[in-house]
Write an enzyme that holds these catalytic residues in place. Structure first.
Site, mmCIF file in Angstrom:
data_model
loop_
_atom_site.group_PDB
_atom_site.id
_atom_site.type_symbol
_atom_site.label_atom_id
_atom_site.label_comp_id
_atom_site.label_asym_id
_atom_site.label_seq_id
_atom_site.Cartn_x
_atom_site.Cartn_y
_atom_site.Cartn_z
ATOM 1 N N ASN A 23 0.869 -1.180 0.000
ATOM 2 C CA ASN A 23 0.000 0.000 0.000
ATOM 3 C C ASN A 23 0.903 1.227 0.000
ATOM 4 O O ASN A 23 2.116 1.110 0.179
ATOM 5 C CB ASN A 23 -0.963 -0.016 1.189
ATOM 6 C CG ASN A 23 -0.236 -0.195 2.498
ATOM 7 O OD1 ASN A 23 0.681 0.562 2.812
ATOM 8 N ND2 ASN A 23 -0.612 -1.204 3.261
ATOM 9 N N GLY A 31 -2.517 -9.559 3.910
ATOM 10 C CA GLY A 31 -2.373 -10.308 2.670
ATOM 11 C C GLY A 31 -0.933 -10.631 2.325
ATOM 12 O O GLY A 31 -0.126 -10.993 3.190
ATOM 13 N N VAL A 32 -0.608 -10.461 1.059
ATOM 14 C CA VAL A 32 0.715 -10.838 0.576
ATOM 15 C C VAL A 32 1.786 -9.927 1.192
ATOM 16 O O VAL A 32 2.903 -10.372 1.482
ATOM 17 C CB VAL A 32 0.721 -10.849 -0.977
ATOM 18 C CG1 VAL A 32 0.653 -9.473 -1.563
ATOM 19 C CG2 VAL A 32 1.906 -11.622 -1.510
ATOM 20 N N ASP A 33 1.451 -8.684 1.435
ATOM 21 C CA ASP A 33 2.360 -7.717 2.064
ATOM 22 C C ASP A 33 2.784 -8.219 3.452
ATOM 23 O O ASP A 33 3.983 -8.272 3.774
ATOM 24 C CB ASP A 33 1.598 -6.392 2.175
ATOM 25 C CG ASP A 33 2.475 -5.198 2.475
ATOM 26 O OD1 ASP A 33 3.703 -5.341 2.448
ATOM 27 O OD2 ASP A 33 1.917 -4.117 2.727
ATOM 28 N N SER A 121 -3.998 -6.483 -6.400
ATOM 29 C CA SER A 121 -5.325 -5.837 -6.223
ATOM 30 C C SER A 121 -6.500 -6.801 -6.048
ATOM 31 O O SER A 121 -7.627 -6.346 -5.846
ATOM 32 C CB SER A 121 -5.667 -4.861 -7.378
ATOM 33 O OG SER A 121 -4.879 -3.702 -7.300
ATOM 34 N N THR A 122 -6.252 -8.123 -6.116
ATOM 35 C CA THR A 122 -7.398 -9.054 -6.076
ATOM 36 C C THR A 122 -7.777 -9.499 -4.667
ATOM 37 O O THR A 122 -8.687 -10.300 -4.495
ATOM 38 C CB THR A 122 -7.128 -10.321 -6.910
ATOM 39 O OG1 THR A 122 -6.077 -11.076 -6.281
ATOM 40 C CG2 THR A 122 -6.744 -9.989 -8.329
ATOM 41 N N GLY A 123 -7.059 -8.998 -3.652
ATOM 42 C CA GLY A 123 -7.379 -9.381 -2.275
ATOM 43 C C GLY A 123 -8.196 -8.280 -1.617
ATOM 44 O O GLY A 123 -9.342 -8.025 -1.987
HETATM 45 P P1 ADP Z 1 -4.292 -6.134 -2.593
HETATM 46 O O1 ADP Z 1 -4.373 -5.159 -1.445
HETATM 47 O O2 ADP Z 1 -3.449 -5.617 -3.734
HETATM 48 O O3 ADP Z 1 -5.633 -6.637 -3.009
HETATM 49 P P2 ADP Z 1 -3.717 -8.613 -1.103
HETATM 50 O O4 ADP Z 1 -2.437 -8.990 -0.465
HETATM 51 O O5 ADP Z 1 -4.898 -8.398 -0.238
HETATM 52 O O6 ADP Z 1 -3.398 -7.333 -2.018
HETATM 53 O O7 ADP Z 1 -4.104 -9.723 -2.160
HETATM 54 C C1 ADP Z 1 -3.480 -9.883 -3.421
HETATM 55 C C2 ADP Z 1 -3.498 -11.334 -3.803
HETATM 56 O O8 ADP Z 1 -2.427 -12.006 -3.126
HETATM 57 C C3 ADP Z 1 -4.772 -12.091 -3.397
HETATM 58 O O9 ADP Z 1 -5.173 -12.869 -4.519
HETATM 59 C C4 ADP Z 1 -4.309 -12.976 -2.245
HETATM 60 O O10 ADP Z 1 -5.040 -14.189 -2.199
HETATM 61 C C5 ADP Z 1 -2.878 -13.238 -2.625
HETATM 62 N N1 ADP Z 1 -1.959 -13.671 -1.566
HETATM 63 C C6 ADP Z 1 -2.053 -13.515 -0.220
HETATM 64 N N2 ADP Z 1 -0.973 -14.085 0.395
HETATM 65 C C7 ADP Z 1 -0.183 -14.577 -0.599
HETATM 66 C C8 ADP Z 1 1.058 -15.282 -0.641
HETATM 67 N N3 ADP Z 1 1.727 -15.587 0.482
HETATM 68 N N4 ADP Z 1 1.564 -15.645 -1.854
HETATM 69 C C9 ADP Z 1 0.912 -15.339 -2.994
HETATM 70 N N5 ADP Z 1 -0.251 -14.670 -3.039
HETATM 71 C C10 ADP Z 1 -0.800 -14.299 -1.858
#
Ligand code: ADP
Length: 169
Positions: A23, A31-33, A121-123
């Site tokens: 962000n 999430g991934v962050d 952006s898909t989470g």
């Molecule tokens: P955003 O805020 O851009 O939507 P998110 O982290 O919420 O980011 O989600 C982005 C994507 O990453 C989602 O599809 C989520 O399922 C996926 N995600 C979450 N954790 C991981 C991971 N450890 N490895 C790969 N993808 C992940």
């Protein structure tokens, strides 16, 4: 460029660059962050904080990308990019495409050959998977500098299936 689509956890990928769906604040999130900072350790956050204190006082704009160390991840660098929040009333596709292209340019500037992307952006940001997959795949279709391999690492079988189907269209 070779495009790979795999199901898995982006933090375990043995690639030169892992892209983080960050962000604007760059100071961690869910999430991934959250997963990248947890597994990569405090060095990543320390560099993000330094960037905020120097060249990015207002944070990283949506669509832009910036590199830090990958800390303890197997990757060499993390490239942080900020995806757009999904909007039903406004077309923000160009910003989502820009995230992918700018991340590749930053990675190429480091001399990276392999880059792993999550489904940006898909989470939490709510972008529909089908649309995100189409935009992401189109955005990485042109060769960029040293990059030989782009790997989409999808979390869960639904995201994996949607990206695989988008690619075969
Ligand atoms: P955003 O805020 O851009 O939507 P998110 O982290 O919420 O980011 O989600 C982005 C994507 O990453 C989602 O599809 C989520 O399922 C996926 N995600 C979450 N954790 C991981 C991971 N450890 N490895 C790969 N993808 C992940």
């Amino acid at each position: 460029m070779r495009i790979e689509i795999v199901e898995g956890d982006i933090t375990t990928q043995e690639v030169d660059v892992v892209v983080n769906a960050a962000n604007s604040a760059l100071l961690g999130g869910g999430g991934v962050d959250g997963a990248i900072h947890r597994r990569g350790g405090p060095e990543i956050l320390a560099e993000c904080s330094r960037l905020r204190a120097t060249e990015l006082p207002d944070g990283l704009p949506v669509g832009d990308a910036v590199a830090t160390t990958a800390g303890r991840l197997p990757a060499r660098w993390v490239v942080h990019t900020v995806g757009p929040v999904w909007s039903a009333s406004e077309d923000r596709s160009a910003l989502l495409a820009a995230c992918h292209r700018n991340s590749l340019h930053v990675a190429a500037g480091l001399g990276a050959e392999s880059v792993a992307f999550p489904a940006i952006s898909t989470g939490i940001y709510g972008w529909p998977l089908e649309s995100a997959a189409e935009i992401a795949l189109a955005a990485v279709s042109e060769p960029v500098g040293s990059i030989r391999t782009v790997r989409f690492v999808l979390f869960g079988d639904e995201a994996f299936r949607v990206f695989s189907e988008a690619r075969s269209r």
